[in-house]
Design an enzyme around this catalytic site. Structure first.
Site, PDB file in Angstrom:
ATOM      1  N   HIS A 206      69.506  38.274  42.191  1.00  0.00           N
ATOM      2  CA  HIS A 206      69.399  39.579  42.837  1.00  0.00           C
ATOM      3  C   HIS A 206      69.065  39.516  44.322  1.00  0.00           C
ATOM      4  O   HIS A 206      69.137  40.512  45.019  1.00  0.00           O
ATOM      5  CB  HIS A 206      68.300  40.404  42.156  1.00  0.00           C
ATOM      6  CG  HIS A 206      66.920  39.963  42.550  1.00  0.00           C
ATOM      7  ND1 HIS A 206      66.334  38.864  42.018  1.00  0.00           N
ATOM      8  CD2 HIS A 206      66.055  40.468  43.468  1.00  0.00           C
ATOM      9  CE1 HIS A 206      65.147  38.704  42.571  1.00  0.00           C
ATOM     10  NE2 HIS A 206      64.946  39.649  43.466  1.00  0.00           N
TER      11      HIS A 206
HETATM   12  C1  UD1 Z   1      63.538  44.449  45.774  1.00  0.00           C
HETATM   13  C2  UD1 Z   1      62.559  43.623  46.630  1.00  0.00           C
HETATM   14  C3  UD1 Z   1      62.553  42.191  46.142  1.00  0.00           C
HETATM   15  C4  UD1 Z   1      62.281  42.122  44.652  1.00  0.00           C
HETATM   16  C5  UD1 Z   1      63.302  42.989  43.920  1.00  0.00           C
HETATM   17  C6  UD1 Z   1      63.127  43.019  42.423  1.00  0.00           C
HETATM   18  C7  UD1 Z   1      62.286  44.364  48.966  1.00  0.00           C
HETATM   19  C8  UD1 Z   1      62.655  44.098  50.373  1.00  0.00           C
HETATM   20  N1  UD1 Z   1      62.946  43.639  48.039  1.00  0.00           N
HETATM   21  O1  UD1 Z   1      64.847  43.950  45.996  1.00  0.00           O
HETATM   22  O2  UD1 Z   1      61.552  41.479  46.835  1.00  0.00           O
HETATM   23  O3  UD1 Z   1      62.365  40.786  44.206  1.00  0.00           O
HETATM   24  O4  UD1 Z   1      63.198  44.328  44.414  1.00  0.00           O
HETATM   25  O5  UD1 Z   1      64.227  43.641  41.801  1.00  0.00           O
HETATM   26  O6  UD1 Z   1      61.447  45.199  48.715  1.00  0.00           O
HETATM   27  N2  UD1 Z   1      69.385  49.829  43.109  1.00  0.00           N
HETATM   28  C9  UD1 Z   1      69.841  50.624  42.088  1.00  0.00           C
HETATM   29  N3  UD1 Z   1      68.934  51.130  41.215  1.00  0.00           N
HETATM   30  C10 UD1 Z   1      67.617  50.868  41.308  1.00  0.00           C
HETATM   31  C11 UD1 Z   1      67.153  50.049  42.366  1.00  0.00           C
HETATM   32  C12 UD1 Z   1      68.051  49.535  43.249  1.00  0.00           C
HETATM   33  O7  UD1 Z   1      71.025  50.877  41.965  1.00  0.00           O
HETATM   34  O8  UD1 Z   1      66.849  51.353  40.460  1.00  0.00           O
HETATM   35  C13 UD1 Z   1      70.354  49.243  44.055  1.00  0.00           C
HETATM   36  C14 UD1 Z   1      70.540  50.117  45.267  1.00  0.00           C
HETATM   37  O9  UD1 Z   1      71.881  50.197  45.563  1.00  0.00           O
HETATM   38  C15 UD1 Z   1      69.835  49.345  46.369  1.00  0.00           C
HETATM   39  C16 UD1 Z   1      69.876  47.914  45.890  1.00  0.00           C
HETATM   40  O10 UD1 Z   1      69.923  47.985  44.454  1.00  0.00           O
HETATM   41  O11 UD1 Z   1      70.460  49.497  47.609  1.00  0.00           O
HETATM   42  C17 UD1 Z   1      68.677  47.154  46.322  1.00  0.00           C
HETATM   43  O12 UD1 Z   1      67.444  47.743  45.899  1.00  0.00           O
HETATM   44  P1  UD1 Z   1      66.097  47.456  46.722  1.00  0.00           P
HETATM   45  O13 UD1 Z   1      64.921  47.929  45.983  1.00  0.00           O
HETATM   46  O14 UD1 Z   1      66.240  47.876  48.131  1.00  0.00           O
HETATM   47  O15 UD1 Z   1      66.027  45.899  46.778  1.00  0.00           O
HETATM   48  P2  UD1 Z   1      66.114  44.836  45.630  1.00  0.00           P
HETATM   49  O16 UD1 Z   1      67.345  44.052  45.887  1.00  0.00           O
HETATM   50  O17 UD1 Z   1      65.926  45.391  44.249  1.00  0.00           O
END
Ligand code: UD1
Length: 369
Positions: A206
């Site tokens: 991820h």
């Molecule tokens: C975040 C954390 C990372 C952690 C990870 C666990 C930061 C900078 N990164 O990364 O350290 O290891 O969470 O999962 O805080 N999205 C969905 N549904 C959701 C959540 C996210 O579709 O419920 C998608 C969205 O398109 C989003 C992307 O995933 O743009 C990334 O989500 P985000 O929380 O920004 O970062 P993670 O990659 O999950």
């Protein structure tokens, strides 16, 4: 004592659960849970609250997915009035995400005692998580360290000894508290989703620095296609988006030996982990969980916060390189893991220690009059 917990992403819920559980042993602790809404899909959030017996959040900031600046800024803006209104005795933040940094910064600026659970982790490379951890540590009065080496990391940054508490890793508490439930639950549904119940490799991926780049993702997918063993791959939403965008998703689906599934709950994940022969992951958290479950781990990452596991041979770094991934799988398939270092992540009582420390140190302290 009122503890206000700021959480928002999947790994936080795993860390919050045993701390809430430990607080139940003491009368008079009020827990207030603020969910920033960083993770909002039910697979990424609700299922963890249900699975891990965490009370529903008292507040949800609904920040959702945005750029780092917007996401972190909105959290700060929305947290401040809640902190002022709730007047907690201490704010706890967890791990290394944008939620962690925002929670710690908001609390520090209001001069509220702040605690960081999983303090002192360092990789000393550029990564959003690296600065999030540092912000949380430097804003905190209580730095709850999961593993010995993290204490040294903090001392090097001139954080004074009296703020540092080596308690063990709360995710180990969670693992021990839930292992039997995960086994008993025998998550048939996810096994059915996964196809078969024989030996398989469990894959997770991820990290933005990994999955956002075509060449890196392609390299890893090519390795998975070439490993002719059964693979189960629960896909994070970010990874799913990128696989589709890069035209790699259909390739994965068409491979008979790979079963792609939606993100799964904690108990389902631990169940799949315990049934696997080895793990391939870019997650630091999953690398630790593999160790707790006595499974070897092929890390897709370039560096690790848990050098101990790599030095002792429980995990191998592959930098996402196709040949190195295939080679590492081969090494672990031929050699059984024998040695187990006990107590590396504590004894499963980190959360109890955290609650005890807060009670002892904050007794009589009044931040808000
Ligand atoms: C975040 C954390 C990372 C952690 C990870 C666990 C930061 C900078 N990164 O990364 O350290 O290891 O969470 O999962 O805080 N999205 C969905 N549904 C959701 C959540 C996210 O579709 O419920 C998608 C969205 O398109 C989003 C992307 O995933 O743009 C990334 O989500 P985000 O929380 O920004 O970062 P993670 O990659 O999950």
């Amino acid at each position: 004592m009122k503890i206000l917990h700021v959480v928002g992403a999947r790994p936080h819920f795993v860390k919050l659960s045993p701390v809430i559980e430990a607080s139940r042993d003491y009368g008079g602790i009020i827990n207030v849970i603020v969910h920033t809404g960083q993770h909002y899909d039910s697979d990424m959030s609700d299922s963890f609250f249900l699975n891990l017996n965490i009370p529903s959040p008292d507040y949800n900031l609904d920040v959702g997915s945005h750029t780092h600046g917007i996401q972190t800024g909105r959290m700060l803006e929305r947290l401040e009035p809640i902190l002022l209104n709730e007047k907690p005795d201490v704010v706890l933040v967890y791990g290394d995400t944008n939620t962690t940094a925002a929670g710690a910064l908001a609390s520090y600026k209001l001069h509220i005692p702040t605690g960081h659970v999983e303090a002192g982790m360092r990789e000393n490379i550029w990564r959003p998580e690296e600065i999030n951890k540092k912000i949380a540590d430097h804003c905190s009065d209580f730095l709850f360290c999961p593993i010995k080496s993290t204490v040294g990391n903090l001392l090097k940054e001139n954080i004074t000894n009296e703020r540092i508490f080596l308690v063990g890793d709360v995710t180990y508490d969670t693992f021990l508290l839930n292992k039997q439930k995960a086994i008993k639950k025998n998550i048939e549904e996810s096994m059915i989703k996964a196809g078969k119940t024989e030996d398989y490799i469990l894959v997770t991926m991820h990290r933005a620095e990994m999955v956002d780049y075509y060449d890196k993702v392609k390299n890893i997918i090519d390795a998975l296609l070439e490993i002719k063993e059964k693979i189960i791959f629960p896909v994070h939403p970010r990874t799913m988006k990128k696989l589709v965008e890069f035209g790699l998703y259909d390739k994965l689906l068409s491979a008979n030996h790979i079963k792609v599934i939606d993100p799964i709950s904690y108990l389902e994940f631990i169940n799949l982990l315990l049934g696997s022969k080895l793990v391939i992951t870019d997650s630091g958290g999953v690398t630790k969980e593999a160790f707790y479950a006595l499974k070897p781990c092929v890390s897709l990452d370039y560096s690790s916060e848990y050098n101990e596991l790599f030095e002792m041979g429980y995990a191998i770094l592959t930098c996402g390189d196709k040949d190195r991934i295939i080679n590492a799988v081969d090494i672990f398939s031929k050699n059984e893991l024998k040695y187990r270092a006990d107590d590396l992540f504590g004894k499963g009582d980190a959360s109890k220690k955290i609650i005890n420390i807060l009670i002892n140190q904050l007794d009589g302290h009044k931040c808000f009059q």
